[in-house]
Design a protein around this motif. Structure first.
Motif, PDB file in Angstrom:
ATOM      1  N   PHE A 116       0.832  -1.137   0.037  1.00 56.55           N
ATOM      2  CA  PHE A 116       0.009  -0.104  -0.056  1.00 56.55           C
ATOM      3  C   PHE A 116       0.954   1.143   0.041  1.00 56.55           C
ATOM      4  O   PHE A 116       1.589   1.433   0.927  1.00 56.55           O
ATOM      5  CB  PHE A 116      -1.095   0.080   1.223  1.00 56.55           C
ATOM      6  N   ASP A 117       0.795   1.959  -1.056  1.00 54.58           N
ATOM      7  CA  ASP A 117       1.564   3.302  -1.205  1.00 54.58           C
ATOM      8  C   ASP A 117       3.007   3.141  -0.766  1.00 54.58           C
ATOM      9  O   ASP A 117       3.414   3.869   0.046  1.00 54.58           O
ATOM     10  CB  ASP A 117       0.844   4.304  -0.213  1.00 54.58           C
ATOM     11  N   SER A 143      -3.189   0.230  -3.213  1.00 56.64           N
ATOM     12  CA  SER A 143      -3.095   1.456  -3.057  1.00 56.64           C
ATOM     13  C   SER A 143      -4.250   2.263  -3.714  1.00 56.64           C
ATOM     14  O   SER A 143      -4.405   3.614  -3.572  1.00 56.64           O
ATOM     15  CB  SER A 143      -1.841   2.045  -3.836  1.00 56.64           C
ATOM     16  N   LEU A 152      -7.165   1.943  -2.478  1.00 61.68           N
ATOM     17  CA  LEU A 152      -7.903   2.132  -1.413  1.00 61.68           C
ATOM     18  C   LEU A 152      -7.782   3.295  -0.742  1.00 61.68           C
ATOM     19  O   LEU A 152      -6.548   4.132  -0.834  1.00 61.68           O
ATOM     20  CB  LEU A 152      -7.910   0.920  -0.275  1.00 61.68           C
ATOM     21  N   ALA A 153      -8.617   4.023   0.236  1.00 60.11           N
ATOM     22  CA  ALA A 153      -8.267   5.565   0.629  1.00 60.11           C
ATOM     23  C   ALA A 153      -7.296   5.290   1.934  1.00 60.11           C
ATOM     24  O   ALA A 153      -6.859   6.185   2.156  1.00 60.11           O
ATOM     25  CB  ALA A 153      -9.789   6.035   0.965  1.00 60.11           C
ATOM     26  N   GLN A 154      -7.406   4.229   2.552  1.00 57.94           N
ATOM     27  CA  GLN A 154      -6.713   3.813   3.800  1.00 57.94           C
ATOM     28  C   GLN A 154      -6.158   2.588   3.643  1.00 57.94           C
ATOM     29  O   GLN A 154      -6.818   1.430   2.972  1.00 57.94           O
ATOM     30  CB  GLN A 154      -7.378   3.979   5.006  1.00 57.94           C
ATOM     31  N   PRO A 155      -5.077   2.251   4.171  1.00 64.47           N
ATOM     32  CA  PRO A 155      -4.483   0.774   4.181  1.00 64.47           C
ATOM     33  C   PRO A 155      -5.506  -0.071   5.090  1.00 64.47           C
ATOM     34  O   PRO A 155      -5.634   0.315   6.391  1.00 64.47           O
ATOM     35  CB  PRO A 155      -2.797   1.076   4.692  1.00 64.47           C
ATOM     36  N   PRO A 156      -5.650  -1.332   4.664  1.00 62.86           N
ATOM     37  CA  PRO A 156      -6.491  -2.070   5.353  1.00 62.86           C
ATOM     38  C   PRO A 156      -5.873  -2.516   6.544  1.00 62.86           C
ATOM     39  O   PRO A 156      -4.482  -2.607   6.529  1.00 62.86           O
ATOM     40  CB  PRO A 156      -6.746  -3.239   4.338  1.00 62.86           C
ATOM     41  N   ASP A 157      -6.347  -2.889   7.699  1.00 60.17           N
ATOM     42  CA  ASP A 157      -5.504  -2.977   9.123  1.00 60.17           C
ATOM     43  C   ASP A 157      -5.466  -4.704   8.680  1.00 60.17           C
ATOM     44  O   ASP A 157      -5.854  -5.127   8.034  1.00 60.17           O
ATOM     45  CB  ASP A 157      -6.423  -2.916  10.159  1.00 60.17           C
ATOM     46  N   TRP A 209       2.444  -2.102   8.587  1.00 60.55           N
ATOM     47  CA  TRP A 209       2.754  -1.556   7.250  1.00 60.55           C
ATOM     48  C   TRP A 209       4.153  -0.599   7.682  1.00 60.55           C
ATOM     49  O   TRP A 209       4.121   0.293   8.292  1.00 60.55           O
ATOM     50  CB  TRP A 209       1.714  -0.548   6.755  1.00 60.55           C
TER      51      TRP A 209
END
Length: 352
Positions: free
Chosen positions: A54-55, A123, A125-130, A142
């Motif tokens: 993610f990002d 990436s 997604l608006a936020q990284p999934p937990d 992360w």
């Protein structure tokens, strides 16, 4: 500037003559899995394990204090992200060889045969999934894979082979995000061939990941000293071998001579240049080719402003630094993750 142009793939034909006493054990080269990760031909029937990104961040789990491992997710765990229309990109990394530590991790996760590893790019997604929503072990985080200001998490993986998995997944994610449009006609591109290339739906052009070629060289004076430099942005006391990207149309040997002259004013004896090892440096997309060479002169001249300092170090100074394996504030070299460390170790073995 590190940007890739629209040129054809780099093809390297290499003939190496290595003196037996100077041979390099490839097991010493970080990111080289010695065939334990098979980069091509991942079978469609092989069970999949996914490395989420993610990002630019990778999902890691601290299994012991100071010891990390990559979070690997099964197809069932990521089904809600890989379903059609969900937007997660998948890209094949490779297949683990039978009996390798990576295959053994697959067995622990229920894989009946050596698994194929895939990037799961989240990436969009608006936020990284937990970690809990992904089914990852408790305490998963992360993390950035490397930091210029501190020791890299790659230095503390329980299995060094996982560095190749993590770096490739992160590098592929960045490549896909940077190549959403065709460089030939400007139309959108789409992932193809299991995410290993992108194709243009308008003109049909195929786009493959490219690496920026760079040299990294340890220059010696033939009298037990080596030339190291440092950038002002590095941690205090860090010195490393000299390096730089190839100019367009330049040979590796020409690049060695030019970069050393530009950064230190030292002239390299071309006939002394010899290959040591290579490794991918996917931060963001380089192939480092390592050499040892001898200087024709030892006087330091006016270099460019890329390095804050460059100087000669004795073998004793360097050996003590490597043996200490600590980032001493007055003088230390890069960790095992860097090809610089491999080249320095090679020189120390040769000059005992």
């Amino acid at each position: 500037d590190g940007k890739m142009g629209v040129f054809g793939p780099t093809i390297v034909l290499v003939a190496l003559c290595v003196h037996p006493s100077h041979s390099l054990s490839a097991s010493n080269v970080f990111f080289d899995t010695q065939g334990r990760l098979l980069r091509s031909g991942a079978g469609s029937s092989a069970p999949r394990l996914y490395l989420p990104v993610f990002d630019g961040h990778s999902l890691l789990h601290e299994v012991l204090p100071g010891a990390w491992e990559a979070v690997l997710l099964t197809s069932e765990q990521v089904a809600s992200f890989t379903a059609p229309g969900q937007g997660a990109l998948q890209a094949r990394i490779g297949l683990s060889s039978t009996g390798s530590p990576m295959a053994q991790r697959g067995e622990l996760l229920g894989a009946a045969e050596p698994p194929a590893f895939y990037l799961l790019e989240l990436s969009h997604l608006a936020q990284p999934p937990d970690g809990e929503s992904l089914g990852a072990p408790d305490g998963s985080e992360w993390r950035q894979l490397r930091s210029a200001a501190q020791v890299s998490v790659l230095d503390h993986l329980r299995d060094d082979d996982e560095a190749a998995l993590l770096a490739t997944a992160r590098g592929l994610a960045l490549w896909h995000s940077s190549n959403g449009f065709c460089s030939a006609c400007g139309a959108p591109t789409q992932p193809a061939r299991d995410g290993t290339i992108r194709t243009c739906g308008s003109c049909g052009a195929r786009h493959r990941p490219r690496l920026d070629n760079a040299i990294i060289v340890l220059v010696t004076d033939g009298q037990g000293r080596c030339l190291l430099g440092r950038k002002g942005s590095w941690p205090e006391g860090r010195y490393s071998t000299l390096s730089g990207f190839l100019d367009f149309g330049e040979t590796l040997e020409e690049c060695v001579v030019r970069e050393v002259r530009e950064e230190s004013g030292v002239a390299v004896n071309r006939a002394s240049i010899r290959y040591v090892a290579s490794h991918p440096w996917l931060f963001p997309r380089s192939l480092m080719v390592g050499f040892i060479a001898q200087a024709d002169n030892v006087e330091l001249g006016d270099g460019d402003d890329e390095l804050a300092d460059v100087r000669w170090f004795s073998r004793e100074e360097v050996a003590s630094c490597v043996e200490a394996a600590a980032e001493a504030p007055l003088f230390h070299v890069p960790s095992k993750v860097s090809l610089a460390y491999t080249i320095i170790q090679q020189w120390l073995r040769e000059t005992v």
